[in-house]
Design a protein around this motif. Structure first.
Motif, short mmCIF file in Angstrom:
data_model
loop_
_atom_site.label_atom_id
_atom_site.label_comp_id
_atom_site.label_asym_id
_atom_site.label_seq_id
_atom_site.Cartn_x
_atom_site.Cartn_y
_atom_site.Cartn_z
N PHE A 731 0.84 -1.21 0.00
CA PHE A 731 0.00 0.00 0.00
C PHE A 731 0.87 1.25 0.00
CE2 PHE A 731 -3.60 -2.69 0.89
CZ PHE A 731 -4.68 -1.97 0.39
N ALA A 732 1.99 1.20 0.73
CA ALA A 732 2.89 2.36 0.74
C ALA A 732 3.45 2.61 -0.66
CB ALA A 732 4.01 2.14 1.75
N HIS A 733 3.87 1.55 -1.34
CA HIS A 733 4.41 1.72 -2.69
C HIS A 733 3.33 2.19 -3.65
CE1 HIS A 733 8.42 0.39 -1.91
NE2 HIS A 733 8.05 -0.82 -1.48
N LEU A 734 2.09 1.69 -3.50
CA LEU A 734 1.02 2.15 -4.38
C LEU A 734 0.78 3.64 -4.18
CD1 LEU A 734 -1.15 1.32 -6.48
CD2 LEU A 734 -2.71 0.96 -4.54
N ALA A 735 0.78 4.07 -2.93
CA ALA A 735 0.57 5.50 -2.65
C ALA A 735 1.71 6.33 -3.22
CB ALA A 735 0.44 5.71 -1.14
N ALA A 736 2.92 5.76 -3.28
CA ALA A 736 4.07 6.50 -3.82
C ALA A 736 4.15 6.42 -5.33
CB ALA A 736 5.36 5.95 -3.19
N GLY A 737 3.19 5.73 -5.97
CA GLY A 737 3.17 5.65 -7.42
C GLY A 737 3.94 4.47 -7.97
N ARG A 738 4.42 3.62 -7.11
CA ARG A 738 5.18 2.46 -7.58
C ARG A 738 4.23 1.27 -7.67
NH1 ARG A 738 8.81 5.24 -4.07
NH2 ARG A 738 8.09 4.03 -2.26
N THR A 739 3.36 1.32 -8.69
CA THR A 739 2.27 0.35 -8.80
C THR A 739 2.80 -1.05 -9.05
OG1 THR A 739 0.86 2.09 -9.71
CG2 THR A 739 0.14 -0.17 -10.02
N GLY A 740 3.76 -1.21 -9.93
CA GLY A 740 4.28 -2.54 -10.24
C GLY A 740 4.85 -3.21 -9.01
N ARG A 741 5.62 -2.46 -8.26
CA ARG A 741 6.22 -3.05 -7.04
C ARG A 741 5.13 -3.41 -6.04
NH1 ARG A 741 11.40 -0.43 -3.83
NH2 ARG A 741 11.82 -2.27 -2.50
N ALA A 742 4.12 -2.55 -5.95
CA ALA A 742 3.02 -2.82 -5.03
C ALA A 742 2.30 -4.11 -5.41
CB ALA A 742 2.04 -1.64 -5.02
N LEU A 743 2.06 -4.31 -6.70
CA LEU A 743 1.36 -5.51 -7.13
C LEU A 743 2.19 -6.77 -6.90
CD1 LEU A 743 -0.30 -4.20 -10.43
CD2 LEU A 743 -1.45 -4.85 -8.29
N ARG A 744 3.52 -6.67 -7.09
CA ARG A 744 4.36 -7.84 -6.84
C ARG A 744 4.33 -8.23 -5.36
NH1 ARG A 744 7.55 -5.07 -10.60
NH2 ARG A 744 8.87 -4.17 -8.95
N LEU A 745 4.40 -7.23 -4.48
CA LEU A 745 4.33 -7.52 -3.04
C LEU A 745 2.97 -8.11 -2.67
CD1 LEU A 745 6.08 -4.33 -1.62
CD2 LEU A 745 6.82 -6.69 -1.25
N ALA A 746 1.91 -7.56 -3.28
CA ALA A 746 0.56 -8.06 -2.98
C ALA A 746 0.40 -9.50 -3.44
CB ALA A 746 -0.49 -7.17 -3.63
N ALA A 747 0.95 -9.81 -4.61
CA ALA A 747 0.84 -11.18 -5.13
C ALA A 747 1.60 -12.16 -4.24
CB ALA A 747 1.38 -11.23 -6.56
N ARG A 748 2.78 -11.73 -3.77
CA ARG A 748 3.56 -12.61 -2.89
C ARG A 748 2.82 -12.86 -1.58
NH1 ARG A 748 9.26 -10.35 -1.20
NH2 ARG A 748 8.00 -9.36 0.43
N LEU A 766 -6.45 -3.42 -3.17
CA LEU A 766 -5.25 -2.80 -3.76
C LEU A 766 -5.19 -3.10 -5.26
CD1 LEU A 766 -1.70 -2.66 -2.32
CD2 LEU A 766 -2.00 -3.64 -4.59
N ARG A 767 -5.45 -4.36 -5.61
CA ARG A 767 -5.40 -4.71 -7.02
C ARG A 767 -6.53 -4.03 -7.80
NH1 ARG A 767 -5.35 -11.05 -7.00
NH2 ARG A 767 -5.36 -10.70 -9.27
N ALA A 768 -7.71 -3.88 -7.16
CA ALA A 768 -8.81 -3.17 -7.81
C ALA A 768 -8.43 -1.72 -8.07
CB ALA A 768 -10.07 -3.25 -6.95
N HIS A 769 -7.78 -1.10 -7.03
CA HIS A 769 -7.36 0.29 -7.20
C HIS A 769 -6.34 0.42 -8.33
CE1 HIS A 769 -5.80 4.21 -5.10
NE2 HIS A 769 -6.42 4.45 -6.25
N ALA A 770 -5.40 -0.53 -8.37
CA ALA A 770 -4.39 -0.50 -9.43
C ALA A 770 -5.04 -0.68 -10.80
CB ALA A 770 -3.35 -1.59 -9.18
N ALA A 771 -6.01 -1.56 -10.90
CA ALA A 771 -6.71 -1.76 -12.17
C ALA A 771 -7.46 -0.51 -12.57
CB ALA A 771 -7.67 -2.94 -12.05
N LEU A 772 -8.06 0.16 -11.60
CA LEU A 772 -8.79 1.40 -11.89
C LEU A 772 -7.82 2.47 -12.39
CD1 LEU A 772 -11.61 2.72 -11.74
CD2 LEU A 772 -11.02 3.51 -9.45
#
Length: 904
Positions: A731-748, A766-772
């Motif tokens: 979530f911290a990475h998503l908020a910082a704009g690092r969507t790819g890294r956020a998704l990798r952490l979420a998947a793990r 988180l993944r829904a927000h990234a998709a949006l």
């Protein structure tokens, strides 16, 4: 007043009695055999004391009792027997003649007794026939005199009351036999009131069976607090309610003790202080008891009383052990019969001393024979231990200063189990709090370690465990199974320190060691101490949760609950259920957490546990459940209740959860600075569950303040504690704009088998927000639908309320071409009144439905109990369960909610 005629010994005789005819007035008031005059003071009703308390409850009993043939008033010295009967006699005399006779030791022979009794009756009955006669010698009285007296009394126009005060001084069998004869042959005209310290030698059992006897005894004569207050006021004192209560309890309502204390209070500059420090060593009380009770006993009895004063209760065999004689049984029984401040308890084989009398005896023992009390305590300890009364043995061993023996008995009988189970062990912790720190031996160190653990001093516990280990290595031979078992149990319950799999593995190994030691004991020993097995599972559960192994902790807690059987394990069950609920709330199993927490609190109520003995785990779990369901008010209420429990401050596991919850609640209400302030300074990085919970709360607060870098740094170093830190970092990475890294952490994190429901839902969001953000509206809707579906069963709202504005836009956005969207109606359901809690309702049991129906009819708790044939406490328990299940706090709300749900 008429006088009693006493015949000349040389005159006409009827047996041993002389006719009362033609004698001079001077001879009529003397004893025939000695010529001594009768003492007039013995016939006077005693004057009322200056501070007389008219005790209406007893006066009314006496008034009703005197309509029967025999009234017996017995009690110890100073119980107020004479004062009570004299007060009643003065009220009765105007309507019914009262003959009063105060007896002394010289009245113990029949001739003297009946000379005085006849004179008392003649003074009350001027028309009593003069031909009754009088005793002609001191040591006997003829039957004919008693026959004439009975006949004369039977012919009276109305009843007469004869009060014999101090009858124990005329307790011979001949006097008792003549009184029995008179009772049997005077019809309803003679009414005897006997005032005595001991029961007379009359067939009282027969009189009771025939309903011819009324008895007022020592416990009846004890002053009530209200009567004690009146007595003190009559002495010019103005005591407060607490002073009166303390003094009444201290004296056990003993009349003379209260009067003597009132006199002392008049001279005291600080009455309240006097009462707080009052003991039987106060001279006014001690002098009375020594003179009236102790000094009146023969030497053997005095010795027994002094030696057994070290006991709270006395058994004849124990008394024999302390005195070295074999006559205790008879002495104690005689003292109890004589109301000498000794009374039987339990099944009659045990006795107790009046508390003030016991204190006087102990003080006298210390002053006369210094050092003997400790020796007597030591003998008592061995006697109690030999009869299987270990608890009392420990009390006396401690009083004797025999700490190694006391600690050894504690460990040998596995009493550390009950001590750790209920946080006190029936006073065991308090008892050993007086043990000096330098007592040698492994057992003393183990008991000291247990006492420190009970007080929440885990570090102190470990120090004493280390000391115990050194003693065990130093001692020759193999330690007993009880010593090794106690050592292992304490290690398990105090082991978690920094957390992590290493400590969890050590705890599992200790638990296996403990299980092996338990198997080596006789089954009967384990049946005596069921707490040990329950504590083994509970200690393991705590260690596993400390290491972040939430699912394993849930299983171990469930095992602990299953191992609890019977009342002895009730406190462990309370704590185990709370720990289970806490683990379930962390895993997102909110319904089960709520149920187990409620059962934990119900157990605490059922066992009458005070707040300082309760665990706050259940309330923390309920606070967590309410928080996850977006019910801040309920969460705050349970959090406040949890904070009242000491273990939420002493136990790092619970303290961390309490702090994290407080921070999250502050954050939910928009107070970002307060949320961070609640967490304090960040500690060193750790993978323990408590450290992780604090780090996650700190990360959430930083992210809410718009600082994703601080949010990310807050959870660095906690990754070994499970997938939750990875989710927070995503979530911290998503908020910082690092969507790819956020998704990798979420998947793990999503692939982890240890991901709890709240974080699983957050990953979907988180993944829904990234998709949006990526413009994939269909994927965003699908992921949101998965999150809602996963959360709906537990009514999990927090991930959605914390998601941010994007979620509202996605919910409002049509999902399909036909305009249909994602169904999230359950997110906005509220309980009646708009309290914000979920509308989820657990089904009521049939009995709870019955109770709710009675509430609808506006019946009181007592009325519900009567109608449903339940105890009042059971009704209260059902009501609390109804309120919890309906999410209400008042009767009216419960009825309204019941109608809305068609329960009523």
């Amino acid at each position: 007043m008429p006088t009693t005629g006493v015949p000349d010994p040389s005159g006409d005789r009827r047996g041993d009695d002389a006719a009362a005819s033609g004698r001079g007035a001077a001879s009529r008031t003397t004893l025939a055999w000695s010529g001594d005059p009768l003492l007039g003071a013995k016939f006077a009703i005693p004057a009322a004391p200056r501070a007389l308390v008219r005790r209406r409850r007893l006066l009314e009993r006496l008034a009703g009792a005197a309509d029967g043939p025999l009234t017996l008033v017995t009690g110890p010295a100073g119980a107020g027997k004479t004062t009570l009967v004299a007060s009643w006699a003065r009220l009765t005399e105007p309507t019914t003649p009262v003959a009063w006779l105060t007896l002394d030791a010289h009245d113990n022979v029949p001739g003297v007794f009946w000379a005085y009794a006849l004179e008392a009756l003649r003074r009350a009955l001027p028309d009593l026939p003069r031909d009754i006669g009088a005793p002609a010698c001191s040591d006997s009285v003829g039957r004919s005199l008693l026959v004439r007296l009975a006949s004369a009394l039977e012919r009276l126009p109305g009843p007469v009351v004869l009060v014999l005060d101090g009858l124990e001084k005329a307790a011979g069998r001949k006097v008792a036999a003549s009184l029995e004869f008179l009772l049997e042959h005077t019809g309803s005209r003679l009414r005897l009131v006997l005032v005595s310290r001991v029961d007379p030698l009359l067939p009282l059992h027969r009189y009771r069976a025939e309903d011819r006897l009324c008895e007022i005894r020592g416990p009846d004569l004890a002053f009530t607090p209200r009567e004690a207050e009146v007595l003190l006021r009559r002495h010019g004192l103005a005591p407060g309610g607490e002073v009166v209560r303390r003094l009444t309890d201290r004296t056990e309502g003993w009349a003379a003790g209260l009067r003597l204390c009132a006199l002392a209070l008049q001279r005291s500059p600080d009455p309240d202080g006097f009462v707080r420090s009052f003991t039987a060593s106060e001279r006014v009380v001690a002098d009375y008891l020594l003179a009236e009770v102790l000094d009146a006993q023969p030497p053997a009895t005095r010795d027994l009383l002094l030696r057994t004063s070290v006991l709270d209760r006395v058994h004849p065999e124990l008394a024999d052990a302390l005195t070295g004689r074999r006559d205790a049984e008879g002495i104690l029984a005689r003292l109890a019969r004589a109301n000498a401040f000794v009374e039987p308890v339990a099944d009659g084989s045990w006795y107790r001393f009046h508390s003030l009398f016991a204190e006087v005896l102990r003080t006298h023992l210390r002053s006369r024979q210094p050092g003997l009390a400790e020796e007597l305590h030591g003998r008592a300890a061995r006697w109690f231990a030999g009869t299987g009364r270990t608890g009392e043995a420990l009390v006396h061993a401690a009083a004797a200063g025999q700490w190694p023996y006391a600690a050894g008995e504690t460990v040998r009988h596995l009493l550390v189990g009950p001590l750790l189970a209920d946080g006190g062990g029936d006073g065991l912790a308090e008892l050993f709090s007086h043990m000096p720190p330098d007592v040698p031996g492994a057992e003393a160190a183990l008991v000291a370690a247990a006492c420190r653990l009970v007080r929440g001093d885990t570090e102190g516990c470990r120090e004493r465990l280390d000391e115990a280990g050194r003693w065990l290595r130093r001692e020759e031979g193999r330690p007993s199974p009880e010593v090794r078992l106690t050592h292992a149990l304490l290690r398990l319950l105090s082991e978690p320190g920094q957390g992590g799999d290493g400590e969890a593995a050590a705890a599992e190994e200790t638990a296996r060691e403990l299980a092996g030691l338990m198997e080596g004991l006789l089954p009967a020993r384990l049946e005596e101490r069921p707490e040990i097995g329950a504590l083994r599972h509970h200690g393991l559960a705590r260690a596993l949760l400390f290491a972040g192994r939430v699912d394993d902790a849930r299983h171990a807690s469930a095992d602990a609950v299953a191992a609890c059987a019977g009342g002895a394990t009730g406190p462990v069950r309370h704590r185990a259920l709370g720990m289970l609920a806490l683990a379930e709330s962390a895993a997102g199993v909110l319904g089960a957490a709520e149920d187990h927490a409620a059962r934990s609190l119900a157990d605490a109520d059922r066992h009458g546990m005070l707040p300082d003995r309760r665990s706050g785990a259940a309330d923390l779990a309920l606070a967590a459940v309410a928080f996850e369901r977006a019910d801040q008010d309920t969460a705050h209420r349970h959090l406040a209740q949890a904070r009242a429990c000491p273990d939420t401050h002493d136990d790092p596991l619970l303290a961390a959860e309490r702090t994290a919850l407080l921070s999250r609640l502050e954050l939910a209400e928009g107070r970002w600075d307060a949320a961070l302030a609640a967490l304090g300074e960040g500690g060193p990085a750790s993978s323990s569950w408590p450290a992780q919970r604090l780090a996650l709360a700190r990360s959430a607060a930083a992210l809410a303040r718009g600082d994703p870098e601080a949010a990310a740094s807050s959870v660095h170093g906690t990754g070994d504690g499970g997938p939750a830190p990875a989710v927070a970092l995503a979530f911290a990475h998503l908020a910082a704009g690092r969507t790819g890294r956020a998704l990798r952490l979420a998947a793990r994190a999503d692939r982890s088998g240890r991901l709890g429901l709240p974080d699983r839902v957050r990953v979907r969001l988180l993944r829904a927000h990234a998709a949006l953000l990526d413009g994939d509206l269909a994927a965003a809707h699908e992921l949101l639908a998965q999150a809602l579906e996963a959360a709906r069963a537990e009514r999990l709202r927090r991930p959605f309320t914390e998601a941010g504005p994007w979620l509202r836009r996605l919910l409002d956005e049509p999902r399909q071409a036909d305009g249909s969207g994602v169904s999230a109606s359950w997110l906005t359901e509220r309980r009646p009144g708009g309290g914000g809690a979920p509308a989820h309702t657990e089904a009521l049991s049939p009995r709870e439905r019955d109770v709710l129906a009675c509430v609808e009819r506006m019946l009181s708790t007592d009325e519900i109990a009567a109608e449903l044939h339940l105890s009042v406490n059971t009704v209260k328990t059902h009501l609390r369960s109804v309120y919890r299940k309906l999410c209400v706090s008042r009767r009216r709300e419960a009825v309204e909610r019941g109608r809305q749900l068609h329960i009523l």
